[in-house]
Design a protein around this motif. Structure first.
Motif, PDB file in Angstrom:
ATOM      1  N   ASP A 426       0.834  -1.214   0.000  1.00  0.00           N
ATOM      2  CA  ASP A 426       0.000   0.000   0.000  1.00  0.00           C
ATOM      3  C   ASP A 426       0.863   1.256   0.000  1.00  0.00           C
ATOM      4  N   ALA A 427       1.935   1.213   0.807  1.00  0.00           N
ATOM      5  CA  ALA A 427       2.808   2.384   0.904  1.00  0.00           C
ATOM      6  C   ALA A 427       3.492   2.695  -0.418  1.00  0.00           C
ATOM      7  N   HIS A 428       3.485   1.722  -1.342  1.00  0.00           N
ATOM      8  CA  HIS A 428       4.046   1.949  -2.676  1.00  0.00           C
ATOM      9  C   HIS A 428       2.977   2.398  -3.669  1.00  0.00           C
ATOM     10  N   GLY A 429       1.764   2.567  -3.191  1.00  0.00           N
ATOM     11  CA  GLY A 429       0.657   2.877  -4.110  1.00  0.00           C
ATOM     12  C   GLY A 429       0.303   1.663  -4.947  1.00  0.00           C
ATOM     13  N   GLY A 430       0.644   0.487  -4.432  1.00  0.00           N
ATOM     14  CA  GLY A 430       0.397  -0.744  -5.186  1.00  0.00           C
ATOM     15  C   GLY A 430      -0.755  -1.550  -4.624  1.00  0.00           C
ATOM     16  N   GLU A 431      -0.872  -2.786  -5.077  1.00  0.00           N
ATOM     17  CA  GLU A 431      -1.964  -3.667  -4.638  1.00  0.00           C
ATOM     18  C   GLU A 431      -1.398  -5.048  -4.343  1.00  0.00           C
ATOM     19  N   LEU A 432      -1.975  -5.702  -3.336  1.00  0.00           N
ATOM     20  CA  LEU A 432      -1.616  -7.093  -3.069  1.00  0.00           C
ATOM     21  C   LEU A 432      -2.901  -7.898  -3.188  1.00  0.00           C
ATOM     22  N   GLN A 433      -2.935  -8.750  -4.229  1.00  0.00           N
ATOM     23  CA  GLN A 433      -4.182  -9.473  -4.484  1.00  0.00           C
ATOM     24  C   GLN A 433      -3.962 -10.966  -4.344  1.00  0.00           C
ATOM     25  N   VAL A 434      -5.051 -11.655  -4.078  1.00  0.00           N
ATOM     26  CA  VAL A 434      -4.942 -13.101  -3.910  1.00  0.00           C
ATOM     27  C   VAL A 434      -6.036 -13.788  -4.689  1.00  0.00           C
ATOM     28  N   SER A 435      -5.695 -14.939  -5.257  1.00  0.00           N
ATOM     29  CA  SER A 435      -6.733 -15.764  -5.856  1.00  0.00           C
ATOM     30  C   SER A 435      -6.412 -17.195  -5.469  1.00  0.00           C
ATOM     31  N   SER A 436      -7.445 -18.009  -5.419  1.00  0.00           N
ATOM     32  CA  SER A 436      -7.210 -19.370  -4.961  1.00  0.00           C
ATOM     33  C   SER A 436      -8.117 -20.339  -5.684  1.00  0.00           C
ATOM     34  N   ASP A 437      -7.559 -21.489  -5.933  1.00  0.00           N
ATOM     35  CA  ASP A 437      -8.308 -22.558  -6.570  1.00  0.00           C
ATOM     36  C   ASP A 437      -8.313 -23.682  -5.540  1.00  0.00           C
ATOM     37  N   PRO A 438      -9.375 -23.777  -4.712  1.00  0.00           N
ATOM     38  CA  PRO A 438      -9.343 -24.713  -3.592  1.00  0.00           C
ATOM     39  C   PRO A 438      -8.923 -26.122  -4.042  1.00  0.00           C
ATOM     40  N   GLY A 439      -7.995 -26.690  -3.293  1.00  0.00           N
ATOM     41  CA  GLY A 439      -7.482 -28.012  -3.631  1.00  0.00           C
ATOM     42  C   GLY A 439      -6.306 -27.961  -4.586  1.00  0.00           C
ATOM     43  N   ARG A 440      -6.117 -26.820  -5.246  1.00  0.00           N
ATOM     44  CA  ARG A 440      -5.063 -26.768  -6.249  1.00  0.00           C
ATOM     45  C   ARG A 440      -3.977 -25.745  -5.957  1.00  0.00           C
ATOM     46  N   GLY A 441      -4.235 -24.851  -5.022  1.00  0.00           N
ATOM     47  CA  GLY A 441      -3.192 -23.883  -4.680  1.00  0.00           C
ATOM     48  C   GLY A 441      -3.692 -22.457  -4.611  1.00  0.00           C
ATOM     49  N   ALA A 442      -2.759 -21.571  -4.297  1.00  0.00           N
ATOM     50  CA  ALA A 442      -3.089 -20.154  -4.151  1.00  0.00           C
ATOM     51  C   ALA A 442      -2.075 -19.331  -4.941  1.00  0.00           C
ATOM     52  N   THR A 443      -2.497 -18.153  -5.373  1.00  0.00           N
ATOM     53  CA  THR A 443      -1.592 -17.233  -6.070  1.00  0.00           C
ATOM     54  C   THR A 443      -1.727 -15.853  -5.452  1.00  0.00           C
ATOM     55  N   PHE A 444      -0.605 -15.289  -5.058  1.00  0.00           N
ATOM     56  CA  PHE A 444      -0.568 -13.925  -4.545  1.00  0.00           C
ATOM     57  C   PHE A 444       0.120 -13.053  -5.575  1.00  0.00           C
ATOM     58  N   VAL A 445      -0.490 -11.889  -5.875  1.00  0.00           N
ATOM     59  CA  VAL A 445       0.095 -11.002  -6.874  1.00  0.00           C
ATOM     60  C   VAL A 445       0.368  -9.635  -6.251  1.00  0.00           C
ATOM     61  N   VAL A 446       1.619  -9.190  -6.363  1.00  0.00           N
ATOM     62  CA  VAL A 446       2.002  -7.844  -5.923  1.00  0.00           C
ATOM     63  C   VAL A 446       2.032  -6.982  -7.172  1.00  0.00           C
ATOM     64  N   ARG A 447       1.310  -5.867  -7.161  1.00  0.00           N
ATOM     65  CA  ARG A 447       1.339  -4.968  -8.320  1.00  0.00           C
ATOM     66  C   ARG A 447       1.893  -3.623  -7.868  1.00  0.00           C
ATOM     67  N   LEU A 448       2.955  -3.218  -8.511  1.00  0.00           N
ATOM     68  CA  LEU A 448       3.559  -1.923  -8.192  1.00  0.00           C
ATOM     69  C   LEU A 448       3.391  -1.002  -9.379  1.00  0.00           C
ATOM     70  N   PRO A 449       3.081   0.269  -9.114  1.00  0.00           N
ATOM     71  CA  PRO A 449       2.908   1.178 -10.255  1.00  0.00           C
ATOM     72  C   PRO A 449       4.235   1.325 -11.004  1.00  0.00           C
ATOM     73  N   ALA A 450       4.203   1.016 -12.307  1.00  0.00           N
ATOM     74  CA  ALA A 450       5.386   1.243 -13.126  1.00  0.00           C
ATOM     75  C   ALA A 450       5.365   2.714 -13.497  1.00  0.00           C
ATOM     76  N   SER A 451       6.504   3.398 -13.419  1.00  0.00           N
ATOM     77  CA  SER A 451       6.508   4.829 -13.725  1.00  0.00           C
ATOM     78  C   SER A 451       6.371   5.016 -15.223  1.00  0.00           C
ATOM     79  N   PRO A 452       5.727   6.053 -15.714  1.00  0.00           N
ATOM     80  CA  PRO A 452       4.994   6.992 -14.905  1.00  0.00           C
ATOM     81  C   PRO A 452       3.770   6.331 -14.278  1.00  0.00           C
ATOM     82  N   ALA A 453       3.376   6.832 -13.095  1.00  0.00           N
ATOM     83  CA  ALA A 453       2.292   6.212 -12.346  1.00  0.00           C
ATOM     84  C   ALA A 453       1.052   6.089 -13.212  1.00  0.00           C
ATOM     85  N   PRO A 454       0.357   4.932 -13.118  1.00  0.00           N
ATOM     86  CA  PRO A 454      -0.851   4.747 -13.914  1.00  0.00           C
ATOM     87  C   PRO A 454      -1.953   5.690 -13.462  1.00  0.00           C
TER      88      PRO A 454
END
Ligand SMILES: Nc1ncnc2c1ncn2[C@@H]1O[C@H](COP(=O)(O)OP(=O)(O)OP(=O)(O)O)[C@@H](O)[C@H]1O
Ligand SMILES: [Mg+2]
Length: 456
Positions: A426-454
């Motif tokens: 958050d302090a980077h102006g980014g997002e930390l998202q999660v998705s999961s496929d029960p029984g098959r695993g989880a995926t965490f995604v960190v998104r950081l604004p690439a300059s210039p900021a979106p």
């Protein structure tokens, strides 16, 4: 006065009728002629009277219309300054009712917890309308962007249209002729329900247009009020956080004392049983100290210092640390780092910490081995880091509480890994998202604004 007037009118009509009947019985004319003459006289007497009544009513209602219009001007100017729902209800319903053009007015607001529209206020005589309105079919027409509901029109359409007749019935129960939605995008936040008992035609198109503008102002007040209460909540939480941080500090000193005392006794001549007990004290004191320290880490204001750096380098460093923690032959790491990823503004230590937390969680989620996937890529103005595993995935409960401080399902976990990670991202102006496929695993995604900021 109105009663007196109508009573004397009735008397007048009555006596006139008797007069005519008496006259005609005394001088019996032909029946049809009698009827013709009577109608003629009635028409002559009645039509100007009706016209007069119409003129009078128009004047009265125009005056009320005028009063409504002035009230709306006044409310439109006043509403942006209101900060609470209670004040909104008081001003809007009170103002409309006082204008005279609205004999009963109620405001219903959506309650997201109960998923119903709840009456927030009512002004008018007689019984108050129902306290709660079920959402369907009442809100159904609105996602499609229908016009405000008018009861007399719905009744007319209701002869062939089931939905219209259902809605008309609800409006009837609400004691409303007109229901204007308070909309925010495609959501309906509430309903302004009005009726003018003396005016069966309801409200003019012009009035409905102006009432819709008022409803839009109400939306502003409602969203402002919500933001203010969220702000207060945050302030309260911040104050509690400070207190808790103070408490944590106070715990660490006596804890160190306890541990020191136990360690001192361990050097004395004691029975093996007592020695074991002393070790329990030392271990537990250590564990508590880790929890308290992590909490203080979490409570401390974040200090991120961002500089232009390479996401791939940070990820590579974190993977190196993971390997250094002890190889797990049953864990297979698959890297796919985009070499073309541009540099971004980031705090390398902070984002490194985030990636390590995610990698550790992934490994810990697979006690019997599996694959950890680490991917970087550029997408829509973001630099993304994805960490996936082939573990059990996340339960609905875990999904909703992942980022809550101290939520953990692990014996030795603090439950702060993801909470801290989210703060860092958050302090980077980014997002930390999660998705999961029960029984098959989880995926965490960190998104950081690439300059210039979106944008956005
Ligand atoms: N990859 C994952 N797969 C399944 N569950 C996960 C995964 N990552 C996190 N979790 C769940 O989320 C909880 C919270 O994770 P978090 O990293 O915040 O704390 P922790 O790992 O329990 O403790 P700590 O990170 O302090 O060692 C975990 O206890 C676990 O139940
Ligand atoms: Mg963790």
């Amino acid at each position: 006065a109105a009663l007196g007037l109508s009573a004397s009118l009735l008397l007048l009509v009555d006596s006139l009728t008797f007069l005519w009947v008496d006259t005609f019985t005394a001088y019996p004319f032909h029946g049809t002629f009698q009827l013709f003459l009577t109608s003629l006289v009635f028409l002559a007497a009645y039509d100007p009277f009706a016209a007069e009544v119409r003129r009078l009513t128009n004047r009265v209602f125009n005056r009320r219309g005028q009063a409504l219009s002035e009230t709306l001007d006044h409310l439109n100017a006043e509403l942006p300054g209101l900060l609470s729902t209670d004040a909104l209800v008081e001003r809007v319903l009170g103002g409309l009712h006082a204008s005279g053009r609205v004999s009963s007015a109620s405001l219903y607001l959506w309650d997201p917890r109960l998923e119903v529209f709840r009456r927030a206020g009512y002004r008018g005589g007689g019984d108050a309308p129902p306290a709660v309105l079920a959402a369907l079919p009442f809100s159904a027409g609105f996602a499609a962007g229908a016009e405000p509901y008018q009861r007399h029109e719905l009744v007319r359409r209701g002869r062939t249209d089931q939905h219209a007749s259902e809605v008309a019935e609800i409006l009837g129960a609400m004691g409303a002729e007109l229901a204007v939605p308070v909309r925010s995008g495609s959501h309906v936040l509430g309903w302004l329900a009005l009726r003018d008992e003396d005016w069966a035609e309801g409200y003019s198109a012009d009035e409905i247009g102006r009432l819709s503008t008022l409803a839009d102002r109400c939306r502003l007040v409602l969203t402002n009020a919500r933001e203010i209460s969220a702000l207060e909540q945050r302030r309260r939480l911040a104050a509690m956080g400070e207190m808790a941080a103070g408490l944590a500090h106070e715990i660490r000193n006596p804890l160190a004392g306890l541990k020191g005392a136990a360690q001192y006794l361990q050097t004395e001549e004691v029975s093996p049983d007592a020695r074991e007990m002393l070790q329990v004290i030392v271990d537990e004191a250590n564990r508590l100290d880790v929890v308290v320290r992590s909490f203080l880490d979490y409570a401390r204001p974040l200090d991120v210092s961002r500089a232009r750096g390479s996401v791939n380098a940070v990820v590579g460093h974190a993977l190196g640390l993971l390997r250094a923690q002890g190889p797990r032959p049953d864990i297979h790491v698959v890297e796919a780092l985009d070499p073309g990823l541009p540099t971004v503004l980031l705090d390398s230590a902070g984002i490194g910490q985030v990636v390590i937390n995610l990698l550790q969680n992934a490994v810990q989620a697979m006690p019997r081995g599996g694959t950890v996937g680490v991917t970087t890529r550029q997408r829509e103005g973001w630099a993304e880091i994805a960490v996936s595993d082939t573990g059990p995935g996340l339960t609905a409960e875990a999904m909703s509480r992942l980022f809550v401080p101290f939520y953990t399902t692990k014996a030795g976990g603090t439950g702060l890994g993801l909470a801290i990670s989210r703060r860092l991202v958050d302090a980077h102006g980014g997002e930390l998202q999660v998705s999961s496929d029960p029984g098959r695993g989880a995926t965490f995604v960190v998104r950081l604004p690439a300059s210039p900021a979106p944008a956005g």
